[in-house]
Scaffold this motif. Sequence first.
Motif, PDB file in Angstrom:
ATOM      1  N   GLY A 163       0.777  -1.099  -0.098  1.00  0.00           N
ATOM      2  CA  GLY A 163      -0.223   0.093   0.097  1.00  0.00           C
ATOM      3  C   GLY A 163       0.982   1.136   0.088  1.00  0.00           C
ATOM      4  N   VAL A 164       0.343   2.185  -0.685  1.00  0.00           N
ATOM      5  CA  VAL A 164       1.092   3.763  -0.649  1.00  0.00           C
ATOM      6  C   VAL A 164       0.146   4.618  -0.289  1.00  0.00           C
ATOM      7  CG1 VAL A 164       2.964   3.099  -2.405  1.00  0.00           C
ATOM      8  CG2 VAL A 164       0.708   3.921  -3.366  1.00  0.00           C
ATOM      9  N   ILE A 165       0.699   5.879   0.062  1.00  0.00           N
ATOM     10  CA  ILE A 165      -0.081   7.170  -0.201  1.00  0.00           C
ATOM     11  C   ILE A 165       0.615   8.019  -1.167  1.00  0.00           C
ATOM     12  CG2 ILE A 165      -0.718   9.227   1.335  1.00  0.00           C
ATOM     13  CD1 ILE A 165       0.090   7.314   3.732  1.00  0.00           C
ATOM     14  N   LYS A 166      -0.127   8.622  -2.122  1.00  0.00           N
ATOM     15  CA  LYS A 166       0.494   9.543  -3.091  1.00  0.00           C
ATOM     16  C   LYS A 166      -0.388  10.557  -3.024  1.00  0.00           C
ATOM     17  CE  LYS A 166       2.673  10.761  -6.614  1.00  0.00           C
ATOM     18  NZ  LYS A 166       4.001  11.282  -6.698  1.00  0.00           N
ATOM     19  N   ASN A 167      -0.057  11.939  -3.012  1.00  0.00           N
ATOM     20  CA  ASN A 167      -0.879  13.059  -2.866  1.00  0.00           C
ATOM     21  C   ASN A 167      -1.924  13.025  -1.895  1.00  0.00           C
ATOM     22  OD1 ASN A 167       0.734  14.458  -4.881  1.00  0.00           O
ATOM     23  ND2 ASN A 167      -0.422  13.421  -6.480  1.00  0.00           N
ATOM     24  N   GLY A 168      -1.946  12.404  -0.819  1.00  0.00           N
ATOM     25  CA  GLY A 168      -2.675  12.359   0.199  1.00  0.00           C
ATOM     26  C   GLY A 168      -3.793  11.279   0.095  1.00  0.00           C
ATOM     27  N   TYR A 169      -3.623  10.357  -0.730  1.00  0.00           N
ATOM     28  CA  TYR A 169      -4.654   9.307  -1.006  1.00  0.00           C
ATOM     29  C   TYR A 169      -4.006   7.924  -1.192  1.00  0.00           C
ATOM     30  CZ  TYR A 169      -8.204  12.675  -1.570  1.00  0.00           C
ATOM     31  OH  TYR A 169      -9.330  13.567  -1.437  1.00  0.00           O
ATOM     32  N   CYS A 170      -4.605   7.013  -0.679  1.00  0.00           N
ATOM     33  CA  CYS A 170      -4.144   5.662  -0.483  1.00  0.00           C
ATOM     34  C   CYS A 170      -4.415   4.550  -1.542  1.00  0.00           C
ATOM     35  CB  CYS A 170      -4.658   5.028   0.677  1.00  0.00           C
ATOM     36  SG  CYS A 170      -4.107   5.799   2.316  1.00  0.00           S
ATOM     37  N   GLY A 171      -3.503   3.677  -1.925  1.00  0.00           N
ATOM     38  CA  GLY A 171      -3.690   2.421  -2.598  1.00  0.00           C
ATOM     39  C   GLY A 171      -3.206   1.299  -1.946  1.00  0.00           C
ATOM     40  N   ASP A 172      -4.016   0.217  -2.207  1.00  0.00           N
ATOM     41  CA  ASP A 172      -3.918  -1.027  -1.480  1.00  0.00           C
ATOM     42  C   ASP A 172      -4.376  -2.084  -2.302  1.00  0.00           C
ATOM     43  OD1 ASP A 172      -3.605  -2.835   0.722  1.00  0.00           O
ATOM     44  OD2 ASP A 172      -5.328  -2.211   1.718  1.00  0.00           O
ATOM     45  N   ALA A 173      -3.371  -3.068  -2.447  1.00  0.00           N
ATOM     46  CA  ALA A 173      -3.706  -4.111  -3.105  1.00  0.00           C
ATOM     47  C   ALA A 173      -2.895  -5.420  -2.837  1.00  0.00           C
ATOM     48  CB  ALA A 173      -3.954  -3.908  -4.727  1.00  0.00           C
TER      49      ALA A 173
END
Length: 255
Positions: free
Chosen positions: A104-114
């Motif tokens: 998971g990452v945070i980029k420009n304040g928003y998260c990704g998760d997979a």
Amino acid sequence: MRIKIKNRTEIDKLRAANIIVRDVLSLCGDLIKPGITTWDLEKASREYIEKVGAKSAFYKYQPAKTMQPYPAVLCTSKNEKVVHGIPSKKEVLEEGDILSIDFGVIKNGYCGDAARTFAVGNISETARNLMTTTKASLEAAIKKMLHGNRLSDIGHAVQTVVENDGFNVIRDFVGHGIGQDMHEPPQVPNFGRPGRGLKLQNGLVLAIEPMVTEGDWQVDIREDGWTVVTKDRKLACHFEHSVAITEEGPFVLSA
Ligand code: MF3
Ligand code: CO
């Protein structure tokens, strides 16, 4: 915390974060072969997010004061490990293993998760079937991500596919809402009766993550406080996508 409905701009930002997640998972997939360690994957992932200017959503994550902060950017869960396995220089991949990677990452304040589960070389027929079923259960769940459906339709879809194939779903861990926080409400169980709970609506974004076992669904937590293993030490498998409900249907942000 209340459920947050996302507008188009926010969904675009979640998409951008999830593209990074997708690319790291493929990068790991390309590196996986017998002889490498899970730490090699951790290192490559750290370098990649550094390069693209994203922040790990997992590193130092501490869901409760009683827990140790999570020490890595990846969760690498091999064979009987279900989720939250910690990458290690001592953990060497061997032909026949299956390895789940969650990122998971945070980029420009928003998260990704997979998350995805990978085969190391040739694997047993059971392991192959377990992977096929888990992936199919996620796909069935994604099809339920429609305005007007109910939250429990998602878990019901997962459970139906999994149990029809003779496998079991983990009860102790669930999917979740995702946005500016990696874990937002609602929780998304992978089991249950259909037609219950929250009404799904456009702009709701969920990380759906079936965790499926070859044997029983009961788990133990290892002494490191993180690693979840099956109690019977049989295989486990994990696939996860972050998915937005939109007017045009389910938008798989991490694909
Ligand atoms: N991807 C996991 C989830 O969906 C989070 C991993 S926990 C962490 O809940 F500690 F590693 F961050
Ligand atoms: Co998740």
